[in-house]
Write a protein that holds these residues in place. Structure first.
Motif, PDB file in Angstrom:
ATOM      1  N   LEU A 404       0.857  -1.178   0.000  1.00  0.00           N
ATOM      2  CA  LEU A 404       0.000   0.000   0.000  1.00  0.00           C
ATOM      3  C   LEU A 404       0.898   1.235   0.000  1.00  0.00           C
ATOM      4  CD1 LEU A 404      -2.589  -1.071   2.748  1.00  0.00           C
ATOM      5  CD2 LEU A 404      -2.871  -1.210   0.256  1.00  0.00           C
ATOM      6  N   ASP A 405       0.776   2.070  -0.996  1.00  0.00           N
ATOM      7  CA  ASP A 405       1.661   3.224  -1.141  1.00  0.00           C
ATOM      8  C   ASP A 405       0.865   4.517  -1.018  1.00  0.00           C
ATOM      9  OD1 ASP A 405       3.665   4.992  -1.685  1.00  0.00           O
ATOM     10  OD2 ASP A 405       4.131   4.234  -3.697  1.00  0.00           O
ATOM     11  N   ASN A 406       1.128   5.261   0.064  1.00  0.00           N
ATOM     12  CA  ASN A 406       0.489   6.576   0.203  1.00  0.00           C
ATOM     13  C   ASN A 406       1.416   7.687  -0.289  1.00  0.00           C
ATOM     14  OD1 ASN A 406       2.407   6.835   2.204  1.00  0.00           O
ATOM     15  ND2 ASN A 406       0.952   7.178   3.879  1.00  0.00           N
ATOM     16  N   HIS A 407       2.547   7.311  -0.908  1.00  0.00           N
ATOM     17  CA  HIS A 407       3.505   8.225  -1.542  1.00  0.00           C
ATOM     18  C   HIS A 407       4.259   9.098  -0.543  1.00  0.00           C
ATOM     19  CE1 HIS A 407       1.626   6.900  -5.227  1.00  0.00           C
ATOM     20  NE2 HIS A 407       0.459   7.359  -4.821  1.00  0.00           N
ATOM     21  N   LEU A 408       4.105   8.827   0.760  1.00  0.00           N
ATOM     22  CA  LEU A 408       4.764   9.665   1.758  1.00  0.00           C
ATOM     23  C   LEU A 408       6.283   9.541   1.683  1.00  0.00           C
ATOM     24  CD1 LEU A 408       3.927  11.608   4.017  1.00  0.00           C
ATOM     25  CD2 LEU A 408       3.973   9.684   5.608  1.00  0.00           C
ATOM     26  N   LEU A 409       6.761   8.384   1.233  1.00  0.00           N
ATOM     27  CA  LEU A 409       8.203   8.147   1.200  1.00  0.00           C
ATOM     28  C   LEU A 409       8.835   8.493  -0.143  1.00  0.00           C
ATOM     29  CD1 LEU A 409       8.065   4.820   3.181  1.00  0.00           C
ATOM     30  CD2 LEU A 409       9.339   6.833   3.899  1.00  0.00           C
ATOM     31  N   GLN A 410       8.041   9.039  -1.057  1.00  0.00           N
ATOM     32  CA  GLN A 410       8.586   9.354  -2.380  1.00  0.00           C
ATOM     33  C   GLN A 410       9.298  10.700  -2.414  1.00  0.00           C
ATOM     34  OE1 GLN A 410       5.720   8.943  -5.516  1.00  0.00           O
ATOM     35  NE2 GLN A 410       5.290   6.788  -5.065  1.00  0.00           N
ATOM     36  N   HIS A 411       8.787  11.666  -1.665  1.00  0.00           N
ATOM     37  CA  HIS A 411       9.354  13.018  -1.702  1.00  0.00           C
ATOM     38  C   HIS A 411       8.879  13.779  -0.472  1.00  0.00           C
ATOM     39  CE1 HIS A 411       5.290  13.891  -3.023  1.00  0.00           C
ATOM     40  NE2 HIS A 411       5.462  13.084  -4.062  1.00  0.00           N
ATOM     41  N   PRO A 412       9.523  14.892  -0.127  1.00  0.00           N
ATOM     42  CA  PRO A 412       9.111  15.671   1.046  1.00  0.00           C
ATOM     43  C   PRO A 412       7.654  16.122   0.935  1.00  0.00           C
ATOM     44  CG  PRO A 412      11.260  16.384   0.278  1.00  0.00           C
ATOM     45  CD  PRO A 412      10.733  15.440  -0.770  1.00  0.00           C
ATOM     46  N   SER A 413       7.004  16.188   2.093  1.00  0.00           N
ATOM     47  CA  SER A 413       5.605  16.598   2.140  1.00  0.00           C
ATOM     48  C   SER A 413       5.472  17.895   2.938  1.00  0.00           C
ATOM     49  CB  SER A 413       4.760  15.504   2.805  1.00  0.00           C
ATOM     50  OG  SER A 413       3.463  15.989   3.118  1.00  0.00           O
ATOM     51  N   PRO A 414       4.696  18.862   2.438  1.00  0.00           N
ATOM     52  CA  PRO A 414       4.486  20.100   3.207  1.00  0.00           C
ATOM     53  C   PRO A 414       3.742  19.845   4.521  1.00  0.00           C
ATOM     54  CG  PRO A 414       3.039  20.017   1.278  1.00  0.00           C
ATOM     55  CD  PRO A 414       4.013  18.884   1.136  1.00  0.00           C
ATOM     56  N   ARG A 415       3.105  18.677   4.640  1.00  0.00           N
ATOM     57  CA  ARG A 415       2.409  18.347   5.893  1.00  0.00           C
ATOM     58  C   ARG A 415       3.387  17.974   7.005  1.00  0.00           C
ATOM     59  NH1 ARG A 415      -0.821  13.730   5.688  1.00  0.00           N
ATOM     60  NH2 ARG A 415       0.297  12.953   3.852  1.00  0.00           N
ATOM     61  N   TYR A 416       4.648  17.694   6.629  1.00  0.00           N
ATOM     62  CA  TYR A 416       5.638  17.249   7.616  1.00  0.00           C
ATOM     63  C   TYR A 416       6.923  18.066   7.453  1.00  0.00           C
ATOM     64  CZ  TYR A 416       2.513  13.235   7.910  1.00  0.00           C
ATOM     65  OH  TYR A 416       1.408  12.432   8.064  1.00  0.00           O
ATOM     66  N   PRO A 417       6.885  19.344   7.801  1.00  0.00           N
ATOM     67  CA  PRO A 417       8.119  20.146   7.685  1.00  0.00           C
ATOM     68  C   PRO A 417       9.208  19.685   8.642  1.00  0.00           C
ATOM     69  CG  PRO A 417       6.400  21.355   8.853  1.00  0.00           C
ATOM     70  CD  PRO A 417       5.749  20.119   8.295  1.00  0.00           C
ATOM     71  N   GLN A 418       8.840  18.862   9.631  1.00  0.00           N
ATOM     72  CA  GLN A 418       9.837  18.359  10.576  1.00  0.00           C
ATOM     73  C   GLN A 418      10.633  17.175  10.032  1.00  0.00           C
ATOM     74  OE1 GLN A 418       6.548  17.891  10.584  1.00  0.00           O
ATOM     75  NE2 GLN A 418       5.842  16.668  12.337  1.00  0.00           N
ATOM     76  N   ILE A 419      10.301  16.727   8.820  1.00  0.00           N
ATOM     77  CA  ILE A 419      11.016  15.605   8.192  1.00  0.00           C
ATOM     78  C   ILE A 419      11.917  16.135   7.084  1.00  0.00           C
ATOM     79  CG2 ILE A 419      10.777  13.535   6.777  1.00  0.00           C
ATOM     80  CD1 ILE A 419      10.102  12.983   9.646  1.00  0.00           C
ATOM     81  N   ARG A 420      13.207  15.806   7.174  1.00  0.00           N
ATOM     82  CA  ARG A 420      14.137  16.146   6.101  1.00  0.00           C
ATOM     83  C   ARG A 420      14.500  14.879   5.346  1.00  0.00           C
ATOM     84  NH1 ARG A 420      18.428  18.342   8.876  1.00  0.00           N
ATOM     85  NH2 ARG A 420      17.607  20.435   8.615  1.00  0.00           N
ATOM     86  N   PHE A 421      14.311  14.915   4.020  1.00  0.00           N
ATOM     87  CA  PHE A 421      14.761  13.817   3.175  1.00  0.00           C
ATOM     88  C   PHE A 421      16.266  14.000   2.937  1.00  0.00           C
ATOM     89  CE2 PHE A 421      10.485  12.780   2.803  1.00  0.00           C
ATOM     90  CZ  PHE A 421      10.265  11.714   1.939  1.00  0.00           C
ATOM     91  N   ILE A 422      17.069  13.128   3.531  1.00  0.00           N
ATOM     92  CA  ILE A 422      18.509  13.215   3.327  1.00  0.00           C
ATOM     93  C   ILE A 422      18.879  12.672   1.952  1.00  0.00           C
ATOM     94  CG2 ILE A 422      20.761  12.505   4.216  1.00  0.00           C
ATOM     95  CD1 ILE A 422      19.265  14.371   6.088  1.00  0.00           C
ATOM     96  N   ARG A 423      18.275  11.515   1.603  1.00  0.00           N
ATOM     97  CA  ARG A 423      18.533  10.909   0.301  1.00  0.00           C
ATOM     98  C   ARG A 423      17.553   9.785   0.069  1.00  0.00           C
ATOM     99  NH1 ARG A 423      24.638   9.095   2.105  1.00  0.00           N
ATOM    100  NH2 ARG A 423      24.077   8.341   4.159  1.00  0.00           N
TER     101      ARG A 423
END
Length: 423
Positions: A404-423
């Motif tokens: 099940l893919d909600n696409h949260l792990l594909q790219h940064p989300s404005p809903r979670y500014p506390q998450i930084r995608f390092i790579r």
């Protein structure tokens, strides 16, 4: 460091070791977040010449955990397991390796089943003494799960996630994340690694405490990882027996009658914090029954840096201006399965444990200043820290165990500014 809360002293010590704190004493020492009690109790004692004989007994403060967000009510049950194929590697006077595990699962109903405590009652005095918390100062939380409630097995069994805590920690410290997964349909198995945990209570009230001696160096950590990997593989064997209807508890204590068939052992992942995160990496390399893994802020030792062909998530504390942990760089380069690295902005190593919510509640009673709390758990609001961890960890296991893919792990989300995608 007289007058310095134990957790803060340990935070500074861990910075000298490695930024990601391989030792994982974050959960135990960080629990030490709650032990600023030394200063608090000293402040509350009257001077010898004071006309006041004693302060009134303070009202204990009840700590609480945030409710899980999923639709399922929760059940839980603990099992005492004996691995008769191993002499205990930390205590050779013990002819078998003993473990306590705790199952967390969606329940059919909770009526008539009492809520489970956050920590087993017999372990609490050891916890308080080790952390310097005056007895009765704090009332530890009650969980949202109900003891031995009947299992909701779903249509074809539930996907399974194993949880491994940090060194000198115990399974209680992962309850916030564990309950969230179980409330969304996972069957979570929390493992206490006896003798590298601060305290583990066994049936009958016997409590075994931390028993590792010597310097905490790479050789000792390598041994701990080997022991924990063997623990994990043994637990996987026991889950297969439970699923087939066998009672693997050493005392044959009653289990929920609908537990058999509840595990979908074709969909098993592993989650761990600190040394538990390294354990997830070690176990997934050693056992192909594990299909996906998550490392919460734990450093890695070779050969774990070689990676695997199965999905793995690195989820770390805020790197800040300091150097990145080189073991994660090495892992990233060689990991040939799905991979992602995230950072929780404004967090510390302790933020990935229940202490992120418990410490701020306990601080006023224990005499902690706001700056001491921030030093222990970071600048990020605890609710936002928990919200992000829960959602990204669930998104990972949903993707790789449920497809099940909600696409949260594909790219940064404005809903979670506390998450930084390092790579």
């Amino acid at each position: 460091m007289e007058g310095t809360p134990y957790v803060l002293a340990m935070v500074n010590e861990r910075r000298l070791l490695t930024r990601r704190a391989l030792l994982g004493t974050a959960a135990a020492s960080a629990i030490a977040s709650l032990p600023m009690a030394h200063a608090a109790s000293a402040q509350s004692r009257p001077a010898a010449n004071s006309p006041v004989a004693a302060d009134p007994t303070p009202t204990p403060v009840r700590l609480t955990l945030p409710a899980p967000t999923g639709p399922h009510p929760l059940g839980t049950v603990s099992l005492h397991l004996l691995d008769r194929a191993r002499v205990d590697p930390w205590q050779d006077s013990r002819p078998v390796r003993e473990l306590m595990i705790q199952l967390w699962y969606p329940a059919h109903a909770a009526h008539g089943h009492p809520p489970a405590p956050w920590m087993s009652p017999g372990a609490v005095p050891y916890f308080e003494r080790e952390q310097g918390i005056p007895s009765g100062t704090l009332l530890l939380p009650t969980t949202h799960a109900h003891l031995a409630a009947p299992v909701d097995r779903g249509r074809c069994g539930r996907p399974v996630v194993l949880y491994s805590p940090g060194l000198r920690s115990d399974r209680s410290l992962g309850t916030v994340l564990i309950e969230e997964l179980a409330s969304h349909g996972y069957l979570v198995v929390a493992i206490d690694h006896t003798y590298d945990a601060d305290q583990v209570e066994f049936p009958g009230g016997r409590v075994e405490t931390f028993a590792i001696t010597g310097d905490i160096d790479d050789a000792l950590i390598a041994k701990a990882l080997a022991v924990r990997t063997a623990d994990t593989r043994f637990v996987l064997d026991q889950l297969a027996a439970l699923n087939a209807g066998h009672n693997t508890d050493s005392g044959r204590r009653p289990l929920p009658p609908t537990l058999a068939g509840a595990f979908d052992l074709s969909r098993v992942g592993m989650l761990g914090h600190s040394l538990g995160g390294a354990t997830a990496a070690a176990a997934i390399r050693a056992d192909r029954r594990l299909r996906a893994g998550v490392n919460l802020d734990g450093s890695l030792l070779p050969p774990l840096t070689a990676g695997t062909d199965r999905p793995f998530l690195l989820f770390g504390s805020d790197p800040g201006p300091g150097p990145e942990d080189p073991s994660w760089d090495q892992f990233w380069t060689s990991q040939y399965g799905w991979k992602r690295e995230l950072a929780l902005i404004g967090s510390t190593h302790t933020s990935f444990t229940d202490l992120v919510t418990l410490l701020p509640q306990a601080a006023p009673v224990l005499g902690l200043t706001p700056s001491q709390v921030t030093q222990a758990i970071g600048t990020l609001d605890p609710h936002r820290a928990i919200h992000a961890q829960r959602d990204y960890i669930r998104a990972f296991f949903d993707l790789h165990l449920r497809h099940l893919d909600n696409h949260l792990l594909q790219h940064p989300s404005p809903r979670y500014p506390q998450i930084r995608f390092i790579r």
